[in-house]
Design an enzyme around this catalytic site. Structure first.
Site, PDB file in Angstrom:
ATOM      1  N   GLU A 154      24.779 100.060  70.525  1.00 53.54           N
ATOM      2  CA  GLU A 154      25.851 100.405  71.452  1.00 53.54           C
ATOM      3  C   GLU A 154      26.850 101.336  70.783  1.00 53.54           C
ATOM      4  O   GLU A 154      27.172 101.186  69.611  1.00 53.54           O
ATOM      5  CB  GLU A 154      26.559  99.138  71.948  1.00 53.54           C
ATOM      6  CG  GLU A 154      25.665  98.284  72.829  1.00 53.54           C
ATOM      7  CD  GLU A 154      26.421  97.135  73.480  1.00 53.54           C
ATOM      8  OE1 GLU A 154      27.652  97.130  73.459  1.00 53.54           O
ATOM      9  OE2 GLU A 154      25.743  96.234  73.998  1.00 53.54           O
TER      10      GLU A 154
ATOM     11  N   ASP B 153      24.481 102.329  75.710  1.00 52.62           N
ATOM     12  CA  ASP B 153      23.741 101.136  75.300  1.00 52.62           C
ATOM     13  C   ASP B 153      22.258 101.473  75.370  1.00 52.62           C
ATOM     14  O   ASP B 153      21.733 101.800  76.436  1.00 52.62           O
ATOM     15  CB  ASP B 153      24.097  99.997  76.263  1.00 52.62           C
ATOM     16  CG  ASP B 153      23.409  98.699  75.894  1.00 52.62           C
ATOM     17  OD1 ASP B 153      22.453  98.729  75.110  1.00 52.62           O
ATOM     18  OD2 ASP B 153      23.827  97.653  76.420  1.00 52.62           O
TER      19      ASP B 153
END
Length: 875
Positions: free
Chosen positions: A148, A56
């Site tokens: 992500e 992330d």
DNA sequence: TGGCGCTAG
DNA sequence: CTTTCTAGCGCCA
């Protein structure tokens, strides 16, 4: 935590937190493999055969902006879309700025907040792509949004195991069920953060698992955690982005813990802890359970995953369908077997814009005419990469009365690959409009339009006979056929010119209807002024002065000033930039501190052009060959490159740069150095002048959209821009941009002037009369700021007009010819702006303080109750 | 396959 | 519930 001591202190922190020589053993419980749950969920096993990492990128948009302009590092930074802060960096978060906060509110709360417009997603897409390509080297990789990525590293782990590679420790934090969580944002129970619980070891005795010595998944996860660290290091080294990661045996678990120790850190969750850990969460925290399902579950009295576990699978199936039920049933027990699916080319490409209201077909047409070229440009980009073309077009729209639901209609893609970009865009516009006419009756009230392309099919293969560098070179030369130069300076200069003109059009276009869907609108002038003062702050700070941060809380030891600016400079990564890039776009800005971002903005485009120019000598002989390509090559993307219309992608990408240039170097300077009343006078003068200009400019502009090709035959039609078909000889970018710009200016001015009668858009800039009086105190300077930008656009218009007459197309834009003295005057102005802003905020400081307090109080109530743990083994 | 709803960042 | 600009998936007709 700074970069230098990161490794050491992280290890120290880990030892302090999770034990080590002085604490508890590093592996408290050693379950069997697979984990059999003997506690809350009898008979259930967790699959532990995979190793999955979720990466992330921290505050992604903000990081992209920081990398584009390293001076922004450490400065409170917010990326905005319309009137919202869509994301902000750590510095801003520490000062209380939150995701999706109103820009006005955020700026009020943190005066030094720097705003960067993030409506053009191009740089983010590119950054996302580069991150993804690094991570994809480590295993099967699946994207989730822009920032992500899931990576299944099972194969990589196996490989290392077979080579006898063993890790004795986990890399990063280890999350256990017993660790306290804290709520980061009000409305997002799914964002899990570990509370700082130094030296509070979890009790081993509580583990509900059988303890068999060693388990194969442990060795795997240890290796996986090291792979995660390597991957993050690779991402940082190759792209400059900080990432966080979660490591576990399933996507769900990896995702749940990936943000635990943001930013720039990673967390492992052992499957042995998973069921107990998941049981502490609200159902909303389970990825896949959204707002609706949460509501439904709440109605059944289910709010925690613990509650959810009491519901039999059959009951869930009845209520939520088999698929959802199964997922929920297992997810709340910590089990998730959904595979990581390799991501490839996107399955759909869409563009959209939202606005306060759009009530007539002509106004919808206006929006479509902006969106369609944008979509076409993206489809061409996509074609270059994937050699495909969509077969379906979908139009979606949102109506005010229908709340948030969107309607849509699809048709076979009306734009043919074999036609010119202009024809393609026009086809899409017309098709969209007819869809709207079929489905809506005037007056309607649209708040959003979206054009999408799906069902991609392999297209005619692009001919790869042209080297990439040559393509870039030809692209750089577009629109400058009469200046056949091979000099890098000239090529770069022309590219810059084209882009600036194009960007002007884009600004004018977006500004024209970029009203706010609802709530208190932020006047454009206001917004612009906020941006300007923000930049002034940055400029001043990088110039060495330190600005006291009024909003910094006493606990905040990282308020910004000379020190943090210095640190930002020290830690700044080096943007790869050729010297000719500077020469082409911003030589006069070098070292000014102002316009810091413009030096790094749009580097991709400029750089490829500049690089291509450097190769010009080398490849010039090739160019002759290419120009003689047979007609069949019209399917080659090369043809689209030689079209003289500037891609809309470039338009918006350059918008920020233009705003920097125009507003900073021109408007602000003369106005701010005037007394207020004089500034006011000048303002009204300016406005009258603008109106006159608009009227003049609009004369002689054709009514209809000037895209017309007399020849619809098989000949490739690539030369026409917006101005194609006009009688006056060969058209250029400048020419067509001029037409467009005039029209847009006319449209926006007249809709302002004749508010209520002729306007098609309900402008969001009308201030409520119930505004507190102190709004008025700031309206003068802000209004002046806004006017300046417009006047620059108008003066550019004039300049273009003159150029058209005299034929001097290579004349430099006004703001490029700044002398060094002017630049230092700008630095003085920066200080002035900063002072202005400080005075303004002193007036508002009390309001601001109260708001901050309220926010803090609210923050601590919502979810904490949920997350506070029953302190399992603690006394 | 189209249209819509839900979920995600 | 709320907003931006997307992207993907599943269900149903």
């Amino acid at each position: 935590m700074t970069q230098g001591d990161e490794k050491v202190s992280r290890e120290q922190y880990r030892l302090r937190t999770y034990g080590g020589p002085q604490g508890r053993p590093l592996q408290p419980c050693i379950p069997s493999d697979p984990v059999s749950v003997t506690g809350a969920a009898p008979g259930c096993t967790l699959s532990t055969d995979r190793a999955i990492i979720q990466f992330d990128a921290d505050a992604f948009y903000a990081q992209v902006e920081e990398n584009r302009n390293p001076r922004l590092k450490g400065v409170p930074l917010a990326v905005t879309q319309k009137y919202l802060v869509v994301t902000c960096n750590q510095a801003a978060r520490r000062l209380g700025v939150t995701k999706l906060q109103g820009v006005t509110e955020a700026k009020l709360q943190v005066p030094s907040l720097v705003l960067v417009n993030g409506e053009d997603l191009t740089p983010y897409r590119q950054a996302s792509k580069s991150i993804f390509s690094v991570l994809a080297r480590f295993g099967r990789a699946e994207r989730l949004g822009m920032d992500e990525v899931f990576v299944d590293v099972t194969a990589g782990v196996q490989e290392r195991l077979q080579k006898g590679f063993l890790c004795s420790t986990y890399n990063g934090h280890i999350h256990t069920a017993e660790m306290a969580l804290k709520q980061e944002t009000k409305h997002r129970p799914m964002d899990l953060r570990a509370a700082k619980t130094f030296g509070v070891p979890a009790p081993e005795a509580e583990s509900p698992f059988s303890s068999t010595p060693s388990a194969s998944w442990e060795a795997s996860l240890k290796i996986a955690s090291h792979i995660a660290a390597e991957a993050r290091a690779a991402v940082k080294a190759e792209t400059g982005f900080r990432t966080s990661a979660g490591i576990s045996c399933s996507k769900m678990l990896a995702k749940l813990v990936s943000g635990m120790h943001k930013p720039d850190d990673q967390t492992v969750i052992l499957p042995s802890h998973a069921p107990a850990f998941v049981a502490t969460l609200p159902v909303r925290a389970i990825p896949g359970i959204g707002w609706k399902m949460d509501q439904e579950l709440s109605a059944l009295g289910i709010t925690s995953t613990g509650d959810l576990r009491n519901i039999p699978l059959a009951a869930l199936t009845q209520r939520f369908g088999e698929r959802n039920a199964k997922y929920m049933y297992y997810a709340c027990r910590g089990e998730d077997t959904t595979p990581v699916v390799q991501s490839g080319a996107p399955k759909s490409i869409t563009v959209e814009d939202s606005f306060k209201s759009c009530t007539t077909f002509p106004s919808a047409l206006h929006v479509l005419q902006i969106l369609a070229p944008d979509l076409i440009a993206r489809l061409h980009e996509d074609h270059q990469e994937h050699t495909r073309w969509p077969s379906t077009m979908t139009l979606k729209w949102r109506q005010k009365k229908q709340g948030w639901s969107r309607s849509s209609a699809s048709i076979p893609m009306p734009a043919q690959w074999s036609t010119s970009k202009e024809q393609q865009a026009e086809a899409i516009v017309q098709a969209s409009l007819s869809i709207l006419r079929k489905n809506l009756a005037q007056p309607f009230s649209l708040t959003l339009l979206n054009i999408g392309a799906t069902s991609f099919l392999a297209s005619v293969p692009a001919q790869r006979i042209v080297p990439k560098a040559l393509r870039s070179f030809l692209k750089a030369g577009q629109g400058s056929s009469r200046h056949k130069s091979t000099s890098s300076q000239q090529v770069a200069g022309h590219a810059g010119e084209d882009m600036r003109v194009a960007a002007l059009v884009a600004i004018a276009a977006r500004r024209d209807y970029g009203a706010h869907p609802k709530g208190q609108p932020l006047a454009k002038s206001h917004e612009r002024a906020l941006n300007e003062t923000s930049r002034a702050c940055v400029a001043a700070s990088s110039g060495g002065s330190s600005l006291p941060d009024m909003q910094a809380s006493p606990a905040d030891d990282d308020g910004w000033g000379a020190e943090s600016a210095a640190r930002a400079a020290y830690t700044a990564p080096h943007m790869p930039m050729s010297s000719s890039t500077h020469a082409g776009s911003s030589s006069m800005l070098a070292g000014s501190g102002f316009l810091a971002s413009s030096t790094s903005m749009g580097t991709e485009g400029l750089q490829s052009r500049a690089n291509a120019a450097l190769n010009a000598q080398q490849i010039s002989h090739l160019s002759a060959d290419v120009l003689q390509l047979p007609m069949q090559s019209r399917h080659d993307p090369l043809h689209s490159l030689s079209s003289s219309v500037a891609p809309p992608r470039h338009l918006l990408r350059q918008a920020n740069m233009l705003e920097h240039n125009s507003s900073d170097l021109h408007g602000s300077l003369n106005r701010m150095s005037l007394p207020a009343n004089q500034a006011q006078e000048q303002l009204t003068e300016q406005r009258q002048h603008e109106i006159q200009q608009c009227h003049q400019a609009s004369r002689g502009v054709p009514e209809a959209a000037p895209v017309s090709n007399g020849d619809m035959g098989e000949e490739p039609i690539c030369k026409g821009a917006w101005g194609a078909g006009r009688p006056s000889g060969p058209t250029s970018n400048v020419d067509s941009a001029l037409v467009k710009l005039s029209k847009l200016q006319q449209a926006s001015t007249s809709s302002c002037r004749e508010a209520g009668t002729d306007r098609e858009f309900v402008q969001g800039t009308v201030q409520s009369s119930a505004e507190p009086s102190d709004e008025n105190a700031i309206s003068a300077p802000l209004g002046a700021q806004g006017a300046s930008c417009q006047s620059v656009v108008l003066s550019e218009l004039e300049r273009l007009e003159r150029m058209k007459v005299s034929g001097q197309h290579q004349a430099a834009p006004q703001w490029v010819s700044q002398s060094p003295e002017d630049v230092s005057a700008d630095m003085l102005l920066a200080r002035k702006l900063q002072d202005e802003e400080l005075r303004w905020h002193q007036m508002h400081s009390r309001v601001s303080a109260a708001q901050t307090l309220k926010r803090k109080l609210k923050k601590e109530t919502t979810l904490d109750a949920f997350l506070k743990k029953p302190a399992l083994g603690r006394k």
